[in-house]
Structures are given as structure tokens and as C-alpha cells.
Design a protein around this motif. Structure first.
Motif, PDB file in Angstrom:
ATOM      1  N   PHE A 121      -1.023 139.168  46.801  1.00  0.00           N
ATOM      2  CA  PHE A 121      -0.492 140.241  47.645  1.00  0.00           C
ATOM      3  C   PHE A 121      -1.562 141.278  47.951  1.00  0.00           C
ATOM      4  N   PHE A 122      -2.362 141.633  46.955  1.00  0.00           N
ATOM      5  CA  PHE A 122      -3.440 142.609  47.162  1.00  0.00           C
ATOM      6  C   PHE A 122      -4.463 142.076  48.154  1.00  0.00           C
ATOM      7  N   THR A 123      -4.790 140.784  48.042  1.00  0.00           N
ATOM      8  CA  THR A 123      -5.779 140.189  48.941  1.00  0.00           C
ATOM      9  C   THR A 123      -5.263 140.173  50.378  1.00  0.00           C
ATOM     10  N   ARG A 124      -3.997 139.757  50.569  1.00  0.00           N
ATOM     11  CA  ARG A 124      -3.413 139.710  51.912  1.00  0.00           C
ATOM     12  C   ARG A 124      -3.287 141.098  52.530  1.00  0.00           C
ATOM     13  N   SER A 125      -3.033 142.104  51.689  1.00  0.00           N
ATOM     14  CA  SER A 125      -2.814 143.463  52.198  1.00  0.00           C
ATOM     15  C   SER A 125      -4.089 144.282  52.272  1.00  0.00           C
ATOM     16  N   GLY A 126      -5.204 143.737  51.795  1.00  0.00           N
ATOM     17  CA  GLY A 126      -6.468 144.470  51.822  1.00  0.00           C
ATOM     18  C   GLY A 126      -6.511 145.603  50.814  1.00  0.00           C
ATOM     19  N   ILE A 127      -5.833 145.415  49.685  1.00  0.00           N
ATOM     20  CA  ILE A 127      -5.815 146.440  48.638  1.00  0.00           C
ATOM     21  C   ILE A 127      -6.922 146.132  47.638  1.00  0.00           C
ATOM     22  N   ASP A 128      -7.950 146.948  47.641  1.00  0.00           N
ATOM     23  CA  ASP A 128      -9.105 146.755  46.767  1.00  0.00           C
ATOM     24  C   ASP A 128      -9.634 148.126  46.374  1.00  0.00           C
ATOM     25  N   ALA A 129      -9.724 148.352  45.070  1.00  0.00           N
ATOM     26  CA  ALA A 129     -10.165 149.666  44.587  1.00  0.00           C
ATOM     27  C   ALA A 129     -11.599 149.977  44.996  1.00  0.00           C
ATOM     28  N   LYS A 130     -12.380 148.989  45.454  1.00  0.00           N
ATOM     29  CA  LYS A 130     -13.734 149.255  45.939  1.00  0.00           C
ATOM     30  C   LYS A 130     -13.724 150.150  47.172  1.00  0.00           C
ATOM     31  N   ASP A 131     -12.644 150.031  47.950  1.00  0.00           N
ATOM     32  CA  ASP A 131     -12.505 150.806  49.179  1.00  0.00           C
ATOM     33  C   ASP A 131     -11.783 152.109  48.863  1.00  0.00           C
ATOM     34  N   PRO A 132     -12.410 153.271  49.107  1.00  0.00           N
ATOM     35  CA  PRO A 132     -11.750 154.545  48.793  1.00  0.00           C
ATOM     36  C   PRO A 132     -10.488 154.782  49.623  1.00  0.00           C
ATOM     37  N   ASN A 133     -10.340 154.073  50.736  1.00  0.00           N
ATOM     38  CA  ASN A 133      -9.173 154.245  51.605  1.00  0.00           C
ATOM     39  C   ASN A 133      -8.180 153.091  51.485  1.00  0.00           C
ATOM     40  N   TRP A 134      -8.214 152.384  50.349  1.00  0.00           N
ATOM     41  CA  TRP A 134      -7.350 151.215  50.198  1.00  0.00           C
ATOM     42  C   TRP A 134      -5.871 151.575  50.265  1.00  0.00           C
ATOM     43  N   VAL A 135      -5.522 152.793  49.867  1.00  0.00           N
ATOM     44  CA  VAL A 135      -4.111 153.176  49.833  1.00  0.00           C
ATOM     45  C   VAL A 135      -3.485 153.164  51.230  1.00  0.00           C
ATOM     46  N   ASN A 136      -4.316 153.285  52.292  1.00  0.00           N
ATOM     47  CA  ASN A 136      -3.791 153.238  53.662  1.00  0.00           C
ATOM     48  C   ASN A 136      -3.264 151.854  54.024  1.00  0.00           C
ATOM     49  N   ASN A 137      -3.715 150.821  53.280  1.00  0.00           N
ATOM     50  CA  ASN A 137      -3.251 149.458  53.541  1.00  0.00           C
ATOM     51  C   ASN A 137      -1.918 149.149  52.856  1.00  0.00           C
ATOM     52  N   LEU A 138      -1.482 150.062  51.981  1.00  0.00           N
ATOM     53  CA  LEU A 138      -0.216 149.862  51.267  1.00  0.00           C
ATOM     54  C   LEU A 138       0.915 150.434  52.121  1.00  0.00           C
ATOM     55  N   THR A 139       1.339 149.654  53.110  1.00  0.00           N
ATOM     56  CA  THR A 139       2.355 150.117  54.052  1.00  0.00           C
ATOM     57  C   THR A 139       3.748 149.675  53.614  1.00  0.00           C
ATOM     58  N   GLY A 140       4.754 150.338  54.151  1.00  0.00           N
ATOM     59  CA  GLY A 140       6.130 149.975  53.852  1.00  0.00           C
ATOM     60  C   GLY A 140       6.457 148.555  54.264  1.00  0.00           C
ATOM     61  N   GLU A 141       5.906 148.124  55.402  1.00  0.00           N
ATOM     62  CA  GLU A 141       6.157 146.769  55.880  1.00  0.00           C
ATOM     63  C   GLU A 141       5.622 145.729  54.909  1.00  0.00           C
ATOM     64  N   ASN A 142       4.389 145.926  54.426  1.00  0.00           N
ATOM     65  CA  ASN A 142       3.815 144.985  53.467  1.00  0.00           C
ATOM     66  C   ASN A 142       4.628 144.907  52.187  1.00  0.00           C
ATOM     67  N   VAL A 143       5.055 146.069  51.702  1.00  0.00           N
ATOM     68  CA  VAL A 143       5.809 146.115  50.449  1.00  0.00           C
ATOM     69  C   VAL A 143       7.154 145.409  50.597  1.00  0.00           C
ATOM     70  N   PHE A 144       7.868 145.684  51.690  1.00  0.00           N
ATOM     71  CA  PHE A 144       9.186 145.073  51.887  1.00  0.00           C
ATOM     72  C   PHE A 144       9.075 143.564  52.107  1.00  0.00           C
ATOM     73  N   LEU A 145       8.024 143.127  52.801  1.00  0.00           N
ATOM     74  CA  LEU A 145       7.821 141.688  52.977  1.00  0.00           C
ATOM     75  C   LEU A 145       7.541 141.016  51.639  1.00  0.00           C
ATOM     76  N   HIS A 146       6.771 141.687  50.787  1.00  0.00           N
ATOM     77  CA  HIS A 146       6.478 141.144  49.462  1.00  0.00           C
ATOM     78  C   HIS A 146       7.753 141.074  48.621  1.00  0.00           C
ATOM     79  N   ILE A 147       8.571 142.114  48.677  1.00  0.00           N
ATOM     80  CA  ILE A 147       9.835 142.119  47.935  1.00  0.00           C
ATOM     81  C   ILE A 147      10.750 141.007  48.446  1.00  0.00           C
ATOM     82  N   TRP A 148      10.762 140.801  49.764  1.00  0.00           N
ATOM     83  CA  TRP A 148      11.586 139.743  50.345  1.00  0.00           C
ATOM     84  C   TRP A 148      11.130 138.368  49.863  1.00  0.00           C
ATOM     85  N   ASP A 149       9.822 138.152  49.771  1.00  0.00           N
ATOM     86  CA  ASP A 149       9.301 136.885  49.244  1.00  0.00           C
ATOM     87  C   ASP A 149       9.724 136.685  47.788  1.00  0.00           C
ATOM     88  N   ILE A 150       9.688 137.756  47.012  1.00  0.00           N
ATOM     89  CA  ILE A 150      10.114 137.666  45.609  1.00  0.00           C
ATOM     90  C   ILE A 150      11.595 137.334  45.523  1.00  0.00           C
TER      91      ILE A 150
END
Length: 307
Positions: free
Chosen positions: A29-58
Motif C-alpha cells: 500500500f505504501f509503495t502504490r501510494s508513494g508513501i516513503d519517509a525519505k520524501d519530506p512531503n510524503w504525507v501529501n500522498n496519504l489521501t482519503g481516496e487511497n485510504v478508503f480504497l485500501h480499506i475496501w480491499d481489506i
């Protein structure tokens, strides 16, 4: 640039080790969403759409077993209700006991596997914390919070090991005993009225609640006291540089503030990344447990409807 400075600091503290113990599902999920602590702006990739799609897959993957078992249990309840609708005698009571046995066989292994998976996730989170805490403690130390880093890292590592061990050697056996007694209480009024079943459940919850309360209390007190101490230390260092160093004292004092702010960005980014990683590692098993609870509560309501 600021991004290059952040990347350099991240590499120096060994940030690449943080994600070593993240489970495969969360890592994907982190790889698909571009969530990587190396990037100081990674939190901008944590969108509501990504989270809800991940929850739906679960939900799609985790709902199969609870729904299948729930439908089978409902079928057994309907069948038993149709048999016992003709009256009450020894044969009908036997049918009820047979239904209890069938339902127990149907869900006992599934529920126990779910509990074991929950303990496994807790151990996985503990493994993640063992790699995350030293890195985060290093970030705290270089940001001037040396006292907080020393006390917090020792406490977190100790609690991580304790929770993992208690979950494996105390909570899991207690939950197994609770499941066995719950099944036995379905056919034994003596066990059902003795309170032994609830005692197992309450003891497990009491153990985990005690560990959580002690951990949060001690960590909160330590953080409050040590943060004040670290704040005084940083202000003292800036004052000494500004007043005691001739000519360049003011510049050095401002440089300390700049470095502190830069490291503060690293601290926030890495800290939030750790919290998010833990949340997504726990999310699948929490959703599965909630689904099981909802399905079984519906079957309980159906069973009570037909007495």
C-alpha cells in the motif's frame, strides 16, 4: 536545497531500516501510494481516496470467511428451529445439542486462527518498533532532545518486548481457554452459570489494559518532564553562543535555530510515518475482528428470535 538536506539527514540516521519489518500488505500500500519517509512531503500522498480504497480491499478479502461462516450458522439455526417447532421432548433437545456442536466445530478453528493472527500482528508491530525506535531516538538526540531520546527509547523497547511476550504466553492461552469454555457452556448449564467463562475474558482484557495504562502514564510523565529539560538545554546553548562567542556569536545562535528547525521537520516526518505504519499494520486484523463480531452478533440475534 531543503529536500537534499532532508534526504542526507535521513540517510545519516539510518532511516532506510525503518521499513524493514513492515508487513507485506502495508508495504504494498505504501509503495502504490508513494508513501516513503525519505520524501519530506510524503504525507501529501496519504489521501482519503487511497485510504478508503485500501480499506475496501481489506474488507473484500477479510469478509469472505466471516460471511461464509455466518450463512452456514444461520442455516443450522433455521434447520434446528424447524425441527424443534413441533414441540419439546428429548429428541428435540438432542437436536439443539447437535446444532451447538455443529456450530462450535464450524467456527472454533476460524475464531482461534483469528485470535492467533491478532497476536501475530502484535508481534509484527513489536518487530517494527525494534527497528523504528532506535532511528527515532537518533532523530530526537540530534534535534537537541537527548534526555527525551534516552528515556523514551529505553521505555518503548522494554514495553515492546513485554507486550509481545505477554500476548504470546498469556493472552493467547487465555483466549483459547475462553473459547473452549464458551463452547462447553453451550451444553453445560453448570459452566454457563459459574462465571468462569467471563473470568477468562476479563483477565485477558485486564492484563492488556494494565500494560497500556502503565505505558501511557509513564511515557506521558517522562515526555512532559524531559521536554522541559531539553527545551532549557537548547535555550541555554543558544544563549551561550550568542553572548560568549565574539563577532560570530549571533550568527551561530541563529544557525542553531535553523538546524533545529530542519531536524524538527525530520522528527515530525519520521514520527508520523511510524504512527501511520503501525495503524495500517493493525487495520486488517481489526477489520476482520469487527466483521466476525458483527456476523456472530447477527447470528445470536437470529438464534434468540427462534428461542
Amino acid at each position: 536545497s531543503a529536500a537534499e538536506g532532508y534526504a542526507e539527514q535521513y540517510e545519516n540516521i539510518g532511516g532506510d531500516k525503518i521499513s524493514d519489518n513492515i508487513d507485506e500488505q502495508t508495504q504494498d500500500f505504501f509503495t502504490r501510494s508513494g508513501i516513503d519517509a525519505k520524501d519530506p512531503n510524503w504525507v501529501n500522498n496519504l489521501t482519503g481516496e487511497n485510504v478508503f480504497l485500501h480499506i475496501w480491499d481489506i474488507l473484500k478479502s477479510g469478509a469472505k470467511a466471516p460471511i461464509k461462516s455466518g450463512v452456514l450458522i444461520a442455516s443450522i439455526i433455521f434447520l434446528t428451529a424447524s425441527i424443534t417447532a413441533f414441540g419439546v421432548n428429548t429428541r428435540f433437545e438432542t437436536a439443539i445439542y447437535a446444532a451447538v456442536l455443529c456450530i462450535s466445530v464450524l467456527i472454533a478453528n476460524e475464531v482461534l486462527q483469528c485470535v492467533s493472527a491478532a497476536v501475530g500482528v502484535i508481534k509484527g508491530c513489536s518487530a517494527f518498533m525494534l527497528s523504528f525506535v532506535p532511528v527515532f531516538a537518533t532523530v530526537l538526540a540530534i534535534s537537541g532532545k537527548t534526555v527525551t531520546a534516552a528515556s523514551m527509547s529505553a521505555l518503548l523497547l522494554a514495553v515492546t518486548e513485554i507486550v509481545s511476550s505477554v500476548s504470546s504466553f498469556a493472552v493467547l492461552p487465555l483466549m483459547g481457554g475462553y473459547l473452549a469454555l464458551s463452547i462447553a457452556s453451550g451444553v453445560s448449564p453448570l459452566i454457563n452459570s459459574s462465571g468462569i467463562v467471563e473470568s477468562f475474558k476479563k483477565l485477558s482484557m485486564w492484563i492488556m489494559s494494565l500494560l497500556g495504562s502503565v505505558f501511557i502514564g509513564v511515557l506521558g510523565i517522562q515526555t512532559a518532564v524531559n521536554s522541559a529539560s531539553d527545551s532549557v538545554t537548547l535555550r541555554t546553548a543558544k544563549f551561550i553562543l550568542g553572548t560568549c562567542v565574539p563577532v560570530a556569536g549571533g550568527v551561530l545562535s541563529e544557525a542553531v535555530s535553523t538546524v533545529s528547525a530542519s531536524v524538527g521537520l525530520l522528527r515530525s516526518s519520521v514520527g508520523i510515518y511510524g504512527v501511520v505504519a503501525l495503524l495500517f499494520m493493525l487495520l486488517p486484523i481489526v477489520i476482520e475482528l469487527v466483521l466476525w463480531r458483527c456476523v456472530l452478533m447477527l447470528d445470536i440475534a437470529l438464534s434468540e428470535m427462534f428461542s
